[in-house]
Design a protein around this motif. Structure first.
Motif, PDB file in Angstrom:
ATOM      1  N   TRP A   1       0.834  -1.211   0.000  1.00  8.48           N
ATOM      2  CA  TRP A   1       0.000   0.000   0.000  1.00  8.48           C
ATOM      3  C   TRP A   1       0.867   1.260   0.000  1.00  8.48           C
ATOM      4  CZ3 TRP A   1      -3.818  -1.891   4.387  1.00  8.48           C
ATOM      5  CH2 TRP A   1      -4.616  -2.928   3.878  1.00  8.48           C
TER       6      TRP A   1
ATOM      7  N   ARG B   1      -9.076   2.861   5.684  1.00  8.70           N
ATOM      8  CA  ARG B   1     -10.242   2.114   6.184  1.00  8.70           C
ATOM      9  C   ARG B   1     -10.845   1.242   5.074  1.00  8.70           C
ATOM     10  NH1 ARG B   1     -14.491   2.144  10.023  1.00  8.70           N
ATOM     11  NH2 ARG B   1     -13.397   3.605  11.372  1.00  8.70           N
ATOM     12  N   LYS B   2     -10.961   1.798   3.867  1.00  8.61           N
ATOM     13  CA  LYS B   2     -11.537   1.047   2.750  1.00  8.61           C
ATOM     14  C   LYS B   2     -10.658  -0.145   2.378  1.00  8.61           C
ATOM     15  CE  LYS B   2     -13.454   1.772  -1.888  1.00  8.61           C
ATOM     16  NZ  LYS B   2     -13.714   2.771  -2.964  1.00  8.61           N
ATOM     17  N   LEU B   3      -9.332   0.049   2.377  1.00  7.31           N
ATOM     18  CA  LEU B   3      -8.413  -1.040   2.063  1.00  7.31           C
ATOM     19  C   LEU B   3      -8.514  -2.169   3.085  1.00  7.31           C
ATOM     20  CD1 LEU B   3      -5.254   1.022   1.007  1.00  7.31           C
ATOM     21  CD2 LEU B   3      -6.549  -0.535  -0.476  1.00  7.31           C
TER      22      LEU B   3
ATOM     23  N   GLN C   1     -11.056  -2.815   5.150  1.00  9.02           N
ATOM     24  CA  GLN C   1     -12.379  -3.450   5.076  1.00  9.02           C
ATOM     25  C   GLN C   1     -12.460  -4.446   3.922  1.00  9.02           C
ATOM     26  OE1 GLN C   1     -14.922   0.024   4.970  1.00  9.02           O
ATOM     27  NE2 GLN C   1     -15.652  -0.343   7.055  1.00  9.02           N
ATOM     28  N   SER C   2     -11.814  -4.127   2.793  1.00 11.36           N
ATOM     29  CA  SER C   2     -11.880  -5.016   1.630  1.00 11.36           C
ATOM     30  C   SER C   2     -11.139  -6.324   1.873  1.00 11.36           C
ATOM     31  CB  SER C   2     -11.309  -4.311   0.397  1.00 11.36           C
ATOM     32  OG  SER C   2      -9.908  -4.110   0.536  1.00 11.36           O
ATOM     33  N   LYS C   3     -10.070  -6.271   2.690  1.00  7.88           N
ATOM     34  CA  LYS C   3      -9.277  -7.471   2.963  1.00  7.88           C
ATOM     35  C   LYS C   3      -9.736  -8.220   4.210  1.00  7.88           C
ATOM     36  CE  LYS C   3      -6.288  -7.046  -0.451  1.00  7.88           C
ATOM     37  NZ  LYS C   3      -6.161  -8.090  -1.508  1.00  7.88           N
TER      38      LYS C   3
ATOM     39  N   PRO D   1     -13.086  -8.134   6.128  1.00  6.27           N
ATOM     40  CA  PRO D   1     -14.453  -7.661   6.369  1.00  6.27           C
ATOM     41  C   PRO D   1     -14.974  -7.977   7.773  1.00  6.27           C
ATOM     42  CG  PRO D   1     -14.434  -9.569   4.887  1.00  6.27           C
ATOM     43  CD  PRO D   1     -13.017  -9.128   5.043  1.00  6.27           C
TER      44      PRO D   1
END
Length: 319
Positions: free
Chosen positions: A267, A297-299, A301-303, A305
């Motif tokens: 990242w 936060r989005k990264l 959450q995607s990995k 959940p």
């Protein structure tokens, strides 16, 4: 008479790992932490008619082990005040206990503050820091807000925390990633002792801390969040390496802990400002700034959940 005090957890950016005096909770090294606003403990104390103590956590009787730990602390305060009165301790904990999220730091800081008022001891913040340390070493730092340094000292009266910047203005933001809120299998005290006694690399640890702490103080002065994050991550991994090289080795990391840490360099290569620090547990605190937080936060959450995410900012001292 009833007294209520709230204290917040802190995250060690430059960590201590190892006690030269387990009874007094005197560490081998200094440490540097950031008090956080989102995780806190509120403790109310009052005298009881008899000599029997009562300890409640979130409305339920404390476990036998925690009850004894609190009673030992109450005995210390009673001894100082020449008292034999029973005490009711009611604690509301906003932190998963013994999960590597510094529940003991906020817990014993809040208890020390409440007892200070109950016994009308009028302790200074420095004296309160010394007292809180007797319950949990890291509790010495939760007396103060913002960036805090705990000097290791040589005895009971010179091992205390000092504020560096109680109201930092830099847009530093942490994202707490909780994979597991359960109590850890290896306590911090047990883990420290094992690392100190058996890791062949422990003699280098004080030198690492001294160097990292000096560099962290400069990074805070420059308000350089990337440098703060890089130093915190490096120091964290050096601390956990002591556990991996202990005999027998142990680790607080889970597969999810490793997976997240291994994603961070990827990242960062994409230009995302994010670093990690992990205390004695599987859960991770990600260091970033307010602008980048939504991306981080989005990264995550995607990995992951199923992970519980909490945004944390620099927090206050004892109230």
């Amino acid at each position: 008479m009833t007294t209520t005090t709230t204290a917040h957890t802190n995250i060690a950016l430059i960590k201590y790992w190892g006690k030269k005096d387990p009874q007094l909770h005197l560490p081998y090294t200094d440490s540097l932490s950031l008090t956080l606003d989102g995780y806190s403990t509120t403790t109310t104390t009052q005298f009881l008619p008899g000599r029997q103590d009562q300890v409640q956590v979130n409305g339920h009787p404390a476990s036998p082990a925690f009850f004894q730990r609190v009673v030992n602390f109450l005995d210390l305060v009673r001894q100082v005040n020449h008292s034999q009165k029973g005490i009711l301790v009611q604690t509301t904990n906003q932190v998963p206990t013994a999960a590597g999220l510094a529940s003991s730091a906020s817990g014993f800081a809040a208890l020390a503050g409440s007892l200070n008022r109950l016994f009308q001891m009028n302790l200074t913040p420095t004296q309160l820091s010394c007292l809180a340390r007797r319950g949990s070493g890291s509790a010495s730092r939760s007396i103060f807000g913002g960036f805090v340094r705990w000097q290791h000292g040589t005895g009971d009266f010179d091992s205390y925390a000092l504020p560096i910047d109680e109201h930092p203005q830099l847009p530093l933001t942490l994202l707490s990633v909780v994979f597991n809120g359960q109590a850890k299998k290896v306590s911090s005290t047990q883990g420290m002792e094992q690392a100190v006694q058996t890791s062949p690399f422990y003699p280098q640890w004080p030198q690492i801390v001294e160097r990292d702490l000096d560099e962290m103080l400069l990074a805070i002065q420059k308000q350089d969040i990337a440098e703060i994050g890089q130093l915190a991550e490096s120091n964290c991994l050096a601390m956990h390496a002591l556990n991996w090289t202990a005999r027998p080795f142990f680790t607080y990391f889970t597969a999810e802990t490793w997976q997240l840490i291994n994603l961070l360099p990827i990242w960062r290569q994409r230009g995302v400002l994010v670093y990690a620090t992990v205390d004695a547990g599987p859960n991770v605190k990600l260091i970033t700034n307010q602008e980048t937080l939504p991306v981080v936060r989005k990264l995550v959450q995607s990995k992951f959940p199923q992970a519980q995410l909490t945004t944390l900012y620099p927090g206050p001292g004892l109230t």
